[in-house]
Design an enzyme around this catalytic site. Structure first.
Site, mmCIF file in Angstrom:
data_model
loop_
_atom_site.group_PDB
_atom_site.id
_atom_site.type_symbol
_atom_site.label_atom_id
_atom_site.label_comp_id
_atom_site.label_asym_id
_atom_site.label_seq_id
_atom_site.Cartn_x
_atom_site.Cartn_y
_atom_site.Cartn_z
ATOM 1 N N GLY A 196 0.795 -1.231 0.000
ATOM 2 C CA GLY A 196 0.000 0.000 0.000
ATOM 3 C C GLY A 196 0.824 1.275 0.000
ATOM 4 O O GLY A 196 0.284 2.364 -0.155
ATOM 5 N N ARG B 282 -13.046 21.461 5.893
ATOM 6 C CA ARG B 282 -14.117 21.721 6.855
ATOM 7 C C ARG B 282 -13.633 21.635 8.301
ATOM 8 O O ARG B 282 -14.372 21.871 9.224
ATOM 9 C CB ARG B 282 -15.283 20.755 6.609
ATOM 10 N N GLN B 283 -12.358 21.251 8.474
ATOM 11 C CA GLN B 283 -11.781 21.207 9.836
ATOM 12 C C GLN B 283 -10.738 22.318 9.916
ATOM 13 O O GLN B 283 -9.543 22.085 10.031
ATOM 14 C CB GLN B 283 -11.157 19.816 10.084
ATOM 15 N N LYS C 52 -30.528 24.830 8.120
ATOM 16 C CA LYS C 52 -30.119 23.444 8.369
ATOM 17 C C LYS C 52 -29.327 23.360 9.669
ATOM 18 O O LYS C 52 -28.553 24.257 9.987
ATOM 19 C CB LYS C 52 -29.234 23.003 7.180
ATOM 20 N N GLY D 30 -24.768 13.630 0.808
ATOM 21 C CA GLY D 30 -26.015 13.937 0.101
ATOM 22 C C GLY D 30 -27.157 14.303 1.050
ATOM 23 O O GLY D 30 -28.221 14.731 0.598
HETATM 24 C C1 R5P Z 1 -21.647 22.372 4.628
HETATM 25 O O1 R5P Z 1 -21.341 23.322 5.294
HETATM 26 C C2 R5P Z 1 -21.391 22.256 3.164
HETATM 27 O O2 R5P Z 1 -21.593 23.450 2.489
HETATM 28 C C3 R5P Z 1 -22.255 21.179 2.564
HETATM 29 O O3 R5P Z 1 -23.613 21.550 2.745
HETATM 30 C C4 R5P Z 1 -21.999 19.868 3.214
HETATM 31 O O4 R5P Z 1 -20.634 19.572 3.220
HETATM 32 C C5 R5P Z 1 -22.765 18.772 2.515
HETATM 33 O O5 R5P Z 1 -22.577 17.599 3.226
HETATM 34 P P1 R5P Z 1 -23.589 16.402 3.044
HETATM 35 O O6 R5P Z 1 -23.729 16.129 1.578
HETATM 36 O O7 R5P Z 1 -22.916 15.255 3.772
HETATM 37 O O8 R5P Z 1 -24.877 16.778 3.681
#
Ligand code: R5P
Length: 288
Positions: free
Chosen positions: A35, A92-93, A187, A219
């Site tokens: 790997g 995102r981190q 959300k 998604g």
């Molecule tokens: C979140 O802040 C991003 O803009 C996306 O909405 C998110 O990464 C989408 O993630 P998922 O498809 O897992 O809901």
């Protein structure tokens, strides 16, 4: 100029090389039986290189390959190594949400610099502030005008919908280009796999709605948004994003809510990557 496309960006690398009227440098990249990664750059060495590699899914493998490429170029005495990361994984981190967490995006930024990158070019970074994690110049290009062009050609007076407040800026940008309406949903993320979206009154009855987000990962965000739009009587629902991460059966989940079309760019190669960011990147490099 030496143009190198990593394993995660082979086709995009070739398209960028073509736009720049350069040949794509051959890269030998393979795995040993255990790997571990092996890379070899066999092209003719120049003073400037452009390396193209998205660091998405599987992130660690693509990152390791990228570090190897940059470090190898550096050891071959290249003066300039521009690193194009169309999709910046771990974006995102970018901060410590809980004590003791790794600030992964910052660590990666430091490692790219230490390897020898002289400039970073990325597209729709999850947070604009990610550029500030670098001490070298980092650019955050927007693919939203490309998505807007496509939407404008295929939809008649659509409503652009952000599935969360974070995507509102994108919806606003696209609606501004197309002179059409936009709206957003609220959300809450419960876990990496689960999101809740508040029901909301949206004026989409008998209208075409286009959901816009930067990333589609599991998604979940899009599934919720699509169900709400369907409930409110949208005649057609399309989904557009810049980065189609599309973990496992994400596309199947999205289409099964009645979505008519999913549109994405090729920052990550996928079945729905119909829009290429190659001209955007190449034009930026040309200006350079
Ligand atoms: C979140 O802040 C991003 O803009 C996306 O909405 C998110 O990464 C989408 O993630 P998922 O498809 O897992 O809901």
């Amino acid at each position: 100029m030496l143009i190198i496309g990593g394993s995660a960006s082979q086709k995009l690398g070739a398209l960028i090389a073509k736009e720049l009227d350069e040949t794509l440098c051959p890269l030998e990249s393979r795995k040993f039986p255990d790997g571990e990664r092996y890379i070899r750059i066999t092209g003719e060495i120049d003073s400037e290189a452009v390396v193209i590699q998205s660091t998405g899914y599987p992130q660690d493998q693509n990152l390791m390959e990228l570090f190897f490429i940059i470090k190898t170029l550096k050891s071959l005495d290249l003066e300039t190594i521009k690193v194009v990361i169309p999709y910046f994984g771990y974006g995102r981190q970018e901060k410590r949400f809980k004590s003791g967490e790794a600030i992964s995006a910052q660590i990666i930024a430091e490692m790219l610099e230490a390897a020898g990158a002289s400039e970073i070019i990325s597209i729709n970074l999850h947070e604009d502030g990610l550029c500030d994690l670098f001490n070298i110049t980092a650019h955050n290009l927007s693919a939203m005008p490309l998505l807007a062009k496509y939407i404008g050609e295929k939809f008649e007076d659509p409503v652009i919908v952000a599935p969360d407040k974070g995507a509102l800026g994108f919806a606003r940008e696209i609606a501004g280009i197309l002179s059409c309406e936009h709206d957003y949903m609220e959300k809450t993320r419960i876990s990496p796999e689960k999101v809740e979206t508040k029901p909301k009154n949206l004026d989409v009855e008998e209208r075409e709605a286009v959901i816009i987000d930067d990333i589609i990962s599991t998604g979940g965000t899009i599934v919720n948004a699509s169900r709400i739009l369907r409930k409110h009587g949208a005649s057609k629902i399309a989904v557009s994003c810049v980065h189609p991460v599309l973990v496992e059966d994400a596309l199947l989940k999205i289409f099964s809510t009645g979505v008519d079309e999913v549109i994405a760019t090729d920052t990550l190669q996928s079945d729905v990557s119909t829009i290429s960011v190659a001209p955007l990147i190449a034009n930026f490099i040309k200006k350079g």
